[in-house]
Enzyme design. Structure first.
Site: not given
Length: 561
Positions: A221, A353, A466
């Site tokens: 990330s 995601e 994610h």
């Protein structure tokens, strides 16, 4: 005779526990550090752990909004066996994020402080100065406002793959990314901390058994984004030799900005500082307490994308900037000119995601909100500047992603797929192409798996959310209870891929599914219950956005994809 008996007792104790009888003590350039040994059930290789090793001076007082300085030397043996404080952030949100993402079985209550420039080291217990093991430096995520090194326990990766794992911290939020756009506060302090940590690794890691000539930076990330920034930065050249970006690259528009002045003024106004000059603003903010700056961060509501907010009067992220130090130019220009560190590079995304974690953390499109087409367009237009796309193309995009359905649930799913593609997937493909075209060996993956220890609130149909890949990378199925044999096997495979890449710049080895290099055929690896090669990741979506944006002139103040 008595001394001989004592020696034999000590030796017997050492054999029983599987570790040397004395805790590890290592010399660094600034002083000695004391660590501890940790063992994994069923694994013969134990690990030496050093927690909270300082790599820079505490960034306090005049060092707030300033480049990190080398740590002061010490003459005693520093105890580095407890977790360091995470960098300043909202404690409740930071602890929650830690609990959601950690690979550990036990819950650790973490502290938070402006004095946070520390790193954690995990190295096989039998290390020597001559071990020369590959080094893997982890940069945590959290939108540049949350997170910390201690969420991620590196002992499984270290023990299973015979590598040295280093998890670093960097200043976040106002402390890490406040910029006035001039010499008084250039910004990118968090990235400068990352560079300082890499310098520390070069100077010291050999004494922990690591090879300073074989350093891989990897992150997820905002950590993957940071890795991508460092790949473009001339400041980090020769400090690492391979790179891995998981769910984050430098083209994520929300984490990069060109115009810093509005946010700087808003922060100054909230702090009650005069805004006559940059020097006055910076001087005033340096006088504020950590608690006062935390209050400002809370008022700014960073990361949240509530539909009630006026996006023209608020800022969702404190971002990376062009500072002529870390980044000399716009990242797109650097990529186009192919003027960056062309090291071997893994770039990856997760299948969904924006499936559950990010919408939950950002409070965006709650599940109970019934969306129709009109409301979906209005919602996305409101946040167009964050996605980095012109408002006038949103209706066309909504048509694409709702796939002709008027079902509110499918419209919501379409919006989340839209955001996931625009923020993560399309930028990752574009950056992979740029690195490939610059001659850097590039490998691409899509992670597709549902971890058994996901939050009970998470829908079962969100596969590859994610940060899901991080569980496999750090061996969570081995540390935590409840994982299936399939999940444990998947984690071991992923760790092997990552460690092979850290050793050789190539993830492949005998006994693993073949991972093709990303070339003009754009082959990549789908990683999950079934791991297999595929071709042209997100091809339809990439073509859609490329064609759509090519037809329109960019609007001012937007960073287009």
């Amino acid at each position: 005779m008595c001394l001989r008996s004592l020696f034999l007792v000590s030796l017997a104790t050492c054999v029983v526990c599987g570790n040397p009888s004395s805790p590890p003590v290592v010399d660094t350039m600034k002083g000695k550090v004391l660590g501890k040994y940790a063992s994994l059930e069923g694994v013969t290789q134990s690990v030496a752990v050093f927690l909270g090793v300082p790599f820079a001076k505490p960034p306090l007082g005049s060092l707030r909004f300033a480049p990190p300085q080398p740590a002061e030397p010490w003459s005693f043996v520093k105890n580095t066996t407890t977790y360091p404080p995470m960098c300043s952030q909202d404690a409740t949100k930071g602890q929650r994020m830690n609990d959601l993402l950690t690979n550990r079985k036990e819950k650790v209550h973490l502290q938070f402080s402006e004095d946070c420039l520390y790193l954690n080291i995990y190295t096989p217990a039998d290390f020597t100065k001559d071990s020369r093991m590959p080094v893997m430096v982890w940069i945590h995520g959290g939108g540049l406002t949350q997170g910390g090194a201690s969420t991620y326990d590196g002992q499984v990766l270290s023990a299973y793959e015979n590598v040295v794992v280093v998890a670093i911290q960097y200043r976040l939020g106002i402390w890490g990314f406040f910029s006035t756009g001039d010499e008084h506060s250039r910004g990118n302090w968090g990235h400068l901390d990352q560079v300082a940590a890499l310098h520390w690794v070069q100077d010291n890691i050999a004494n922990f058994g690591g090879d300073p000539g074989s350093v891989t930076i990897f992150g997820e990330s905002a950590g993957g984004f940071s890795v991508s920034v460092l790949v473009l930065s001339p400041l980090s050249k020769n400090l690492y030799h391979r790179a891995i970006s998981e769910s984050g690259v430098v083209l994520i528009t929300e984490l990069f900005t060109k115009d810093v002045r509005p946010a700087a003024k808003q922060i100054a106004d909230m702090a009650g500082c005069k805004t006559t000059t940059s020097a006055i603003i910076v001087h005033c903010l340096r006088q504020k307490t950590e608690e006062e700056l935390l209050e400002i961060m809370e008022k700014m509501n960073l990361i949240k994308l509530s539909s009630q907010r006026d996006t023209k009067e608020s800022y969702h992220f404190l971002s990376t900037v062009i500072d002529d130090v870390v980044l000399p130019k716009d990242p797109k220009e650097i990529l186009a000119e192919k003027n960056f560190n062309t090291v071997p590079y893994i770039v990856g995304i997760n299948k969904q995601e924006c499936g559950w974690l990010l919408p939950t953390m950002m409070r965006f499109v709650p599940p109970d909100v019934k969306l129709d087409k009109k409301m979906a367009i209005m919602l996305l237009e409101k946040f167009a500047s964050i996605y980095g796309i012109p408002e006038d193309i949103i209706p066309v995009a909504i048509e694409k992603y709702r796939k002709g359905s008027d079902d509110p649930i499918k419209i919501r799913d379409g919006i989340l797929a839209f955001i996931g593609d625009v923020l993560f997937c399309i930028p990752s493909v574009m950056v992979s192409r740029d690195h490939r075209d610059a001659g850097a060996p590039t490998y691409v993956y899509e992670y597709q798996y549902y971890p058994s220890f996901s939050s009970p609130q998470r829908p079962k149909d969100v596969v590859g959310d994610h940060a899901d890949d991080v569980y496999s990378v750090f061996g969570a199925p081995i540390l935590r209870d409840g994982a299936s044999e399939e999940e444990i096997k998947l984690s071991k495979m992923v760790m092997k891929f990552w460690a092979n890449f850290a050793r050789n710049g190539n993830p492949n080895a005998r006994g693993l599914p073949h991972w093709p290099q990303y070339d003009q055929k754009e082959e990549y690896l789908q990683i999950g219950a079934t791991t297999q090669q595929s071709q042209r990741l997100k091809a339809e979506e990439v073509a859609f956005w490329t064609q759509l944006l090519a037809k329109r002139q960019p609007q001012p103040h937007h960073n287009e994809l």
